[in-house]
Each structure stands twice: as structure tokens, then as C-alpha cells.
Write an enzyme that holds these catalytic residues in place. Structure first.
Site, PDB file in Angstrom:
ATOM      1  N   GLU A 146     -17.572  -4.084  24.846  1.00 46.75           N
ATOM      2  CA  GLU A 146     -16.760  -5.303  24.980  1.00 46.75           C
ATOM      3  C   GLU A 146     -15.522  -5.260  24.084  1.00 46.75           C
ATOM      4  O   GLU A 146     -14.423  -5.643  24.491  1.00 46.75           O
ATOM      5  CB  GLU A 146     -17.604  -6.543  24.650  1.00 46.75           C
ATOM      6  CG  GLU A 146     -18.774  -6.779  25.598  1.00 46.75           C
ATOM      7  CD  GLU A 146     -19.993  -5.908  25.284  1.00 46.75           C
ATOM      8  OE1 GLU A 146     -20.028  -5.287  24.196  1.00 46.75           O
ATOM      9  OE2 GLU A 146     -20.909  -5.851  26.126  1.00 46.75           O
ATOM     10  N   HIS A 164      -4.236   3.448  -3.331  1.00 44.09           N
ATOM     11  CA  HIS A 164      -4.358   2.811  -2.008  1.00 44.09           C
ATOM     12  C   HIS A 164      -3.512   1.542  -1.847  1.00 44.09           C
ATOM     13  O   HIS A 164      -2.685   1.486  -0.946  1.00 44.09           O
ATOM     14  CB  HIS A 164      -5.828   2.476  -1.714  1.00 44.09           C
ATOM     15  CG  HIS A 164      -6.003   1.548  -0.560  1.00 44.09           C
ATOM     16  ND1 HIS A 164      -6.124   1.987   0.733  1.00 44.09           N
ATOM     17  CD2 HIS A 164      -6.033   0.186  -0.483  1.00 44.09           C
ATOM     18  CE1 HIS A 164      -6.242   0.943   1.541  1.00 44.09           C
ATOM     19  NE2 HIS A 164      -6.186  -0.164   0.822  1.00 44.09           N
ATOM     20  N   HIS A 179       0.830  -1.208   0.000  1.00 47.50           N
ATOM     21  CA  HIS A 179       0.000   0.000   0.000  1.00 47.50           C
ATOM     22  C   HIS A 179       0.865   1.259   0.000  1.00 47.50           C
ATOM     23  O   HIS A 179       1.285   1.713   1.068  1.00 47.50           O
ATOM     24  CB  HIS A 179      -0.901  -0.002   1.229  1.00 47.50           C
ATOM     25  CG  HIS A 179      -1.791  -1.206   1.306  1.00 47.50           C
ATOM     26  ND1 HIS A 179      -1.327  -2.442   1.702  1.00 47.50           N
ATOM     27  CD2 HIS A 179      -3.106  -1.365   1.030  1.00 47.50           C
ATOM     28  CE1 HIS A 179      -2.336  -3.315   1.665  1.00 47.50           C
ATOM     29  NE2 HIS A 179      -3.420  -2.689   1.272  1.00 47.50           N
ATOM     30  N   HIS A 195     -28.346 -15.065  25.326  1.00 50.41           N
ATOM     31  CA  HIS A 195     -27.268 -14.904  26.290  1.00 50.41           C
ATOM     32  C   HIS A 195     -26.506 -16.198  26.578  1.00 50.41           C
ATOM     33  O   HIS A 195     -25.528 -16.179  27.312  1.00 50.41           O
ATOM     34  CB  HIS A 195     -27.826 -14.365  27.615  1.00 50.41           C
ATOM     35  CG  HIS A 195     -28.170 -12.906  27.569  1.00 50.41           C
ATOM     36  ND1 HIS A 195     -28.974 -12.365  26.590  1.00 50.41           N
ATOM     37  CD2 HIS A 195     -27.819 -11.877  28.379  1.00 50.41           C
ATOM     38  CE1 HIS A 195     -29.103 -11.062  26.805  1.00 50.41           C
ATOM     39  NE2 HIS A 195     -28.409 -10.733  27.880  1.00 50.41           N
TER      40      HIS A 195
HETATM   41  C1  LIG Z   1     -11.427  -4.634   9.927  1.00 44.89           C
HETATM   42  C2  LIG Z   1     -10.904  -4.480   8.533  1.00 44.89           C
HETATM   43  N1  LIG Z   1     -11.769  -4.465   7.514  1.00 44.89           N
HETATM   44  C3  LIG Z   1     -11.332  -4.356   6.247  1.00 44.89           C
HETATM   45  C4  LIG Z   1     -10.005  -4.261   5.979  1.00 44.89           C
HETATM   46  C5  LIG Z   1      -9.497  -4.191   4.536  1.00 44.89           C
HETATM   47  N2  LIG Z   1      -9.018  -2.830   4.264  1.00 44.89           N
HETATM   48  C6  LIG Z   1      -7.726  -2.518   4.341  1.00 44.89           C
HETATM   49  S1  LIG Z   1      -7.423  -0.907   4.063  1.00 44.89           S
HETATM   50  C7  LIG Z   1      -9.067  -0.600   3.797  1.00 44.89           C
HETATM   51  C8  LIG Z   1      -9.531   0.781   3.459  1.00 44.89           C
HETATM   52  C9  LIG Z   1      -9.063   1.728   4.461  1.00 44.89           C
HETATM   53  O1  LIG Z   1      -9.328   3.021   4.085  1.00 44.89           O
HETATM   54  P1  LIG Z   1      -8.473   4.182   4.755  1.00 44.89           P
HETATM   55  O2  LIG Z   1      -8.337   3.918   6.176  1.00 44.89           O
HETATM   56  O3  LIG Z   1      -9.098   5.433   4.357  1.00 44.89           O
HETATM   57  O4  LIG Z   1      -7.055   3.988   4.123  1.00 44.89           O
HETATM   58  P2  LIG Z   1      -6.437   4.740   2.868  1.00 44.89           P
HETATM   59  O5  LIG Z   1      -7.104   4.168   1.641  1.00 44.89           O
HETATM   60  O6  LIG Z   1      -6.736   6.175   3.023  1.00 44.89           O
HETATM   61  O7  LIG Z   1      -5.015   4.386   2.935  1.00 44.89           O
HETATM   62  C10 LIG Z   1      -9.807  -1.754   3.943  1.00 44.89           C
HETATM   63  C11 LIG Z   1     -11.270  -1.824   3.763  1.00 44.89           C
HETATM   64  C12 LIG Z   1      -9.121  -4.284   7.084  1.00 44.89           C
HETATM   65  N3  LIG Z   1      -7.811  -4.207   6.937  1.00 44.89           N
HETATM   66  N4  LIG Z   1      -9.606  -4.352   8.337  1.00 44.89           N
END
Ligand SMILES: Cc1ncc(C[n+]2csc(CCOP(=O)(O)OP(=O)(O)O)c2C)c(N)n1
Ligand SMILES: [Mg+2]
Length: 668
Positions: free
Chosen positions: A417, A270, A38, A479
Site C-alpha cells: 500500500e 550528520h 545537514h 478491517h
Molecule cells: C521517516 C523518517 N524517519 C526519521 C527521520 C529523521 N532522520 C533524518 S536523517 C536520519 C538518519 C539518516 O541516516 P542516513 O540516511 O544514513 O543519512 P546520513 O547520516 O548518512 O546523512 C534520520 C533518522 C526522517 N527524516 N524520516
């Protein structure tokens, strides 16, 4: 000494733009070489990170575990190259240029996402979005509590977080933000990478949230800056540090993939390599003419000046510790070191329990044991997600931590939680405390994301999960956990304990506290359980995972296996069988994981060669490992129901009669 060395050097002229471009170049080059990763986030946040490190961070790469270092949490863990580039530039010993060239390769410390323990200075594992910011809340809380005990001379550091749009969209962030604002964690500073882009495209596809108002509503100090204006960033971080009663959020308006000629500002930046042409364009745009992975000496010097400043801070701090009357106590607490007489006190109490033989729910036994533990060591930091008087997690004298009183040892995590579990990870990672926290076992589902990270990061976090079966009764199937034990047992490096009585509860607690690189779950009953272990043993029998509670009278016809509240049922079944001349042994199995670790001989001696019947008021999944091909299982096949506990055990056929019948069928 270090300070003199730094002072005598000519001051290094910092060029923040060049420092940031070094991070950008290393990040895009490493992603390109790995053919995955990334680049967008590191390129977008490089200016913010350069200012944060150059002007504020106190980090000593030669001593990455220095207790009073500032903590840096890259909550947007996909941007791992930001962290690795910075660690390389700061001179971390294990982060040479070859490690950057090996980004995302097997065995390399530069894993796809930052992993705690894989490289020096990684404060927590991130990647599951929202975890980093929530873990950081626990770190900042630990800092605040330790500062109250030892004073700012010994404990005075900040927790800085870089969080993305994704972290702030995740539900866990809401729990974390609310808790941090409430507790006035003013040394927590979140830098939000406000680039308005996530994977699918612009964030406007999925959110209209005014994040600044959300943080404000939770009691945070909030600012906005142009995330590419170093002077503005510096001013904002300085203002955040000056804010006394509130955690701070700085919305840093940035361009994802900053510098990339066609991809900057788009979702294309990204999560994929930029490609040769785009990288050449970025080099030209940024005015960065060096070859891939080459950093000029003057830029290296700028970053290394940060490390030298950190080393000087560390040395000054060490001198303060040495001169402090609290040095010994602080050092022990910072190392989270149990007192030498801890184990002895636990064994003495266990003896008392086997003599007094109370008939109490194991959640109540847990409270009694915690009374002893919390008196024996002040390392424990208790809490519950708003179920204190159901989980029985508070004991006399702990005192509640409140926004303005940090002397206590009990956290009211609220109905959060997942936030509680992540905060406990942060507390454990910070060092100085052994966190434990309670909720109903069914809601381990809500905490799961962070519980998994406790295990992955080898953290000693203790989950006090009460109301562990249909035995909770009238609250009904919403529960009543059924599949949860299987899920928890399937989690690597998680110890699951389901004690059968007060004595086993004491043993399981001791084993959990002493397992310093493993989280533990204590599955505890709501309903009363008789004391089964009336003969005291010095040895912690539960620490073997399973043991013969009652041997058969002669060679075994059948072995009955059970955990927790069902051990009593197995014992009653054995008595019934004895009436028919069937010789049954009863094995209590408080922890499968610990039993798995015993040698073959011990395991064989416990399990025997006779047919086996297992009984547990939960799903069968996993039990076949212990009962074998021809065994029988008595337990749950679907969800529970709402009724008094006794009626439910009858209705679902989890009775001594059913166990005895199954044994008779196997031995016929
Ligand atoms: C809990 C979770 N859900 C989905 C993902 C997959 N994922 C990785 S980065 C991302 C998008 C994140 O967007 P942002 O925080 O705005 O990052 P940017 O594109 O700006 O670097 C997703 C959906 C993950 N890593 N963790
Ligand atoms: Mg984004």
C-alpha cells in the site's frame, strides 16, 4: 541554435574534484550561516553528484519542466544543500547566492528539506526517509509506459536517485525495490550513499542487512564503487545505463562529511553546523581557499557547461517533437490534459444512473463510473494493492502492465500500500497520467506517509478506498475503519469523498478527476446502496460538498446530516419522524472540504437553524463542527466487530430508530 552555440565554444575543461568541492563549500557555509542543517551528506556525496551531473544528467535550468529531462531525486532529503548548491551552480534562475545564504529561513526556496514547487527543478518533496526512492519508482514507471506509447524519440530519460542508509532501512524501500525490479525499470538508477553512518552512530548499531544482496534478490543490477573516485563512479553509472532489463543500484562507499578534519566519518557530521574551526580545517584539507559563498569563475563555467549541454538536448528534442506525427497527442498527454468532452460524458452517464437507479455498493458504482472515465480519457492509470476484485478498480480493456508489456493501463502494485501510494505520487509528478489505486480503507494507515506527501505536493492522486466502515461485515474490526475518515479529513489539501449512491459516486469521481492540484480519497462501501438521486440534475451537487437531499415538509424541526451508506438511514429516520409530525430535512455531505469552501449563505441554507443530528458509521471527531453545541451524533465509539453488516449496524446502534430517537430528544 543552442547546439551550434555550445559546439562553437571552446570546450570547458572539467575538474570534477573542484566541481565537487564547490558543492561541499556551499553546503557547509550555508548550514553554518543558518545555524542548522545537514552538512555531512552533501560533503560525502559531492563527488558522486559531480560525476552524475557532469557526465550524464540532461537538465535545462531555463526550462525545468521539459518533459524529457532526466529526473534527479534526492531521497536523502536532509542533504538538501547538495541539491540547492547544484541548482545554484547550474544557474537556476531562482537559486541565487542570496537564496543559499537564506537557507532554512521563512519564505526562502531553500527550505530545510527539498519541497516540490518551492524552487524550480525540485522533482519531489523529500525528507521523510524512503519516500524519494519510492516516488522515483513511479517516475521511472511513467517514463517506461510513455516511451512504449510514443517511442524513444520523444520519451527517453533516466531517473537518478541518491538514497542514504536511512532510506534503505525504511520499510517502504522494500516495497519500492521489489516493484521496480519486477517491472524491470531499467532506467531507474539508485546511488546509495553507503557511508555506514546515521544519526545514532554507525549503522551497525541497528542493521546487518547486506543491501547489495537485497537489491539483487529483487532483480536489480548491483555494483559497488569508491564514492570518492570519479573515474570509477563514471564507469559504474555508464554500466548502469547500459543495463537493459534491470534497474540499477550503485553502492557508493563514501565518508560522511568528507573533508571535515575531525568530524568526517562520524555521526557528528550528520546534522549540525561544523563550526568555524572545523570549516577552516575542511577548507585547508580540500584545498579550497575561497571565502564563504564565493565560487571562482572557472568552476562556475564547468557547471554551466552542463546547463548548456542540457539546453542543446532540449532543443534537439523539441525539433524531434515538432517533426513527429504524434506531436499533438504527446503534447496533450505530457500536459495531462483532459479531453474537452470529458465533463459532458460524465453528466450523460450520471443521467443514465439516475434513470436506471441501480442498487449497488458504491465500490461497484465506482467500477461502473470508471468504465466511463477510462473510455473517455486514456490519461488514467489504474491499479490496486492486490485487491483488484474487491476494490473494483479494473475496467474492460485497460490491460495489465507486466514486466515485458507496457501497453496496458493497470498496475498490479502487489500487497504494497505504501509503495503504491508513493509510486502514484511519482507517476503524477512525472506527468502524463492521472494515477488511481485501491486498497481497503483501513489500510490507508499503511499508505499514510505517501498520502500525506500527495497532499503536501498538490498532486492529483486518487485513492479508491473501499470497505469503508463496519458495513464490510464479517472481516471484523481489523478491517473496519473507524478513525480513518477523521484522519483523512484532518489532512490539509486532501479531498475526502464518501458518496451515498451511484449518482453521487459519479459526481465525486468527476470532482476528484477535475481537482488537478489535490489528491482525493473515495471512501466506498462494500454493501449495496439504493440510488437516492432519481431526479437528474445537470449540476454536480456533490461538488458543493453537501446539499439538501430531502427538504422538510414545511419549516424544519430538525436537520439530519449523513454521508455515504448512512444517508439511507437518515432518510428512513426522516420518514419515521414524519409519522410523529416532526419535520426533518436530510442533508447528504459527501465532502466536508468542498462544503467548507462554499459561501456562508449556501452553507447556512443547507445546515438550517434547526437542531442537527449527524449519522456516520465512524468516529465522532470533527462532526461537532457541523452539528454545533446542541447537536447529536450517531456513530462509532470504539472498534467494530466481526458479524454480518446488518447485525453490526443494529449492535452498534446505527439505525433509523436511533437517529429518530436522538432527533426526538433534541426537538422535545
Ligand atoms: C521517516 C523518517 N524517519 C526519521 C527521520 C529523521 N532522520 C533524518 S536523517 C536520519 C538518519 C539518516 O541516516 P542516513 O540516511 O544514513 O543519512 P546520513 O547520516 O548518512 O546523512 C534520520 C533518522 C526522517 N527524516 N524520516
Ligand atoms: Mg548514512
Amino acid at each position: 541554435m543552442n547546439i551550434a552555440a555550445v559546439d562553437s565554444k571552446p570546450a570547458v575543461q572539467l575538474d570534477l574534484k573542484k566541481m565537487a568541492n564547490a558543492v561541499r563549500a556551499l553546503s557547509m557555509d550555508a548550514v553554518e550561516k543558518a545555524k542548522s542543517g545537514h552538512p555531512g551528506m552533501p560533503m560525502g556525496m559531492a563527488d558522486v553528484a559531480a560525476v552524475l551531473f557532469a557526465k550524464f544528467m540532461r537538465v535545462d535550468p531555463a526550462n525545468p519542466h521539459w518533459p524529457d529531462r532526466d529526473r534527479f531525486v534526492l531521497s536523502a532529503g536532509h542533504g538538501s544543500m547538495l541539491l540547492y548548491s547544484i541548482h545554484h551552480l547550474l544557474g537556476f534562475a531562482d537559486m541565487g547566492i542570496d537564496e543559499l545564504k537564506n537557507f532554512r529561513q521563512l519564505g526562502s526556496p531553500t527550505a530545510g528539506h527539498p519541497e516540490y514547487g518551492h524552487a524550480l527543478g525540485i522533482e519531489t518533496t523529500t525528507g521523510p526517509l524512503g519516500q524519494g526512492i519510492s516516488t522515483a519508482v513511479g517516475m521511472a514507471l511513467a517514463e517506461k509506459l510513455l516511451a512504449a506509447r510514443y517511442g524513444a524519440d520523444l520519451v527517453d530519460h533516466h531517473t537518478y536517485v541518491i538514497a542514504g542508509d536511512g532510506c534503505l532501512m525504511e520499510g517502504i524501500s522494500h516495497e519500492a525495490i521489489d516493484l521496480a525490479g519486477h517491472l524491470k525499470l531499467s532506467k531507474l538508477i539508485v546511488l546509495w550513499d553507503d557511508n555506514q553512518i546515521s544519526i545514532d552512530g554507525p549503522t551497525s548499531l541497528a542493521t546487518s542487512m547486506d543491501q547489495k544482496k537485497r537489491f539483487e534478490a529483487a532483480g536489480w543490477h548491483v555494483q559497488s564503487v569508491d564514492g570518492h573516485d570519479p573515474a570509477a563512479i563514471e564507469q559504474a553509472i555508464a554500466a548502469a545505463r547500459a543495463e537493459n532489463g534491470k534497474p540499477s543500484m550503485i553502492a557508493c562507499r563514501t565518508v560522511i562529511g568528507y573533508g571535515a578534519p575531525t568530524r568526517a566519518g562520524t555521526a557528528k557530521a550528520h546534522g549540525e553546523p561544523l563550526g568555524t574551526e572545523e570549516i577552516a580545517g575542511a577548507r585547508a584539507k580540500l584545498g579550497w581557499s575561497y571565502e564563504p559563498f564565493v565560487i571562482p569563475e572557472d568552476v562556475k563555467d564547468m557547471w554551466r557547461a552542463i546547463a548548456a549541454r542540457g539546453a542543446a538536448s532540449h532543443a534537439a528534442w523539441s525539433a524531434r517533437v515538432a517533426a513527429s506525427p504524434k506531436a499533438d497527442a504527446f503534447t496533450r498527454q505530457a500536459a495531462t490534459e483532459l479531453p474537452a468532452d470529458f465533463a459532458g460524458k460524465m453528466v450523460a452517464y450520471k443521467k443514465e444512473l439516475s434513470e436506471t437507479a441501480p442498487k449497488v455498493a458504491s465500490r461497484k458504482a465506482s467500477e461502473m463510473v470508471l468504465g466511463v472515465i477510462n473510455a473517455a480519457t486514456d490519461l488514467t492509470l489504474g491499479g490496486s494493492a492486490d485487491l483488484t476484485h474487491s476494490n473494483y478498480t479494473i475496467t474492460k480493456g485497460l490491460g495489465s502492465v507486466t514486466p515485458d508489456d507496457s501497453a496496458g493501463r493497470y498496475i498490479h502494485y502487489g500487497v504494497r500500500e505504501h509503495g503504491m501510494a508513493a509510486a502514484m505520487n511519482g507517476i503524477a509528478l512525472h506527468g502524463g497520467f492521472i494515477p488511481y489505486g485501491g486498497t481497503f480503507m483501513c489500510f490507508t494507515d499503511y499508505a499514510r506517509g505517501a498520502m500525506r506527501l500527495s497532499a503536501l505536493m498538490n498532486q492529483r492522486v486518487i485513492y479508491v478506498m473501499t470497505h469503508d466502515s463496519i458495513g464490510l461485515g464479517e472481516d471484523g474490526p481489523t478491517h473496519q475503519p473507524v478513525e480513518h475518515l477523521a484522519m483523512l479529513r484532518a489532512t490539509p489539501n486532501m479531498l475526502v469523498f464518501r458518496p451515498a449512491d451511484a449518482v453521487e459516486t459519479a459526481e465525486c469521481w468527476q470532482a476528484a478527476i477535475e481537482a488537478d492540484a489535490t489528491p482525493s480519497v473515495l471512501a466506498l462501501s462494500r454493501q449495496g446502496l439504493p440510488t437516492l438521486r432519481k431526479a437528474h440534475t445537470e449540476e454536480n451537487r456533490s461538488a458543493k460538498g453537501a446539499y439538501v437531499l430531502k427538504e422538510a415538509d414545511g419549516s424544519r424541526d430538525v436537520t439530519l446530516l449523513a454521508t455515504g451508506s448512512e444517508v439511507e438511514i437518515a432518510l428512513a429516520a426522516a420518514d419515521m419522524l414524519a409519522g410523529d409530525g416532526i419535520k426533518a430535512a436530510v442533508v447528504s455531505m459527501p465532502s466536508w472540504e468542498l462544503f467548507e469552501k462554499q459561501d456562508d449563505t449556501y452553507r447556512a441554507s443547507v445546515l438550517g437553524s434547526a437542531p442537527r443530528v449527524a449519522v456516520e458509521a465512524a468516529a465522532r471527531l470533527g462532526w461537532d463542527r457541523w452539528i454545533g453545541e446542541k447537536g447529536a451524533f450517531i456513530g462509532m465509539e470504539g472498534f467494530g466487530a466481526s458479524a454480518p453488516a446488518g447485525k453490526l449496524y443494529e449492535y452498534f446502534g446505527i439505525t433509523p430508530q436511533a437517529v429518530a430517537d436522538a432527533a426526538r430528544r433534541l426537538t422535545a
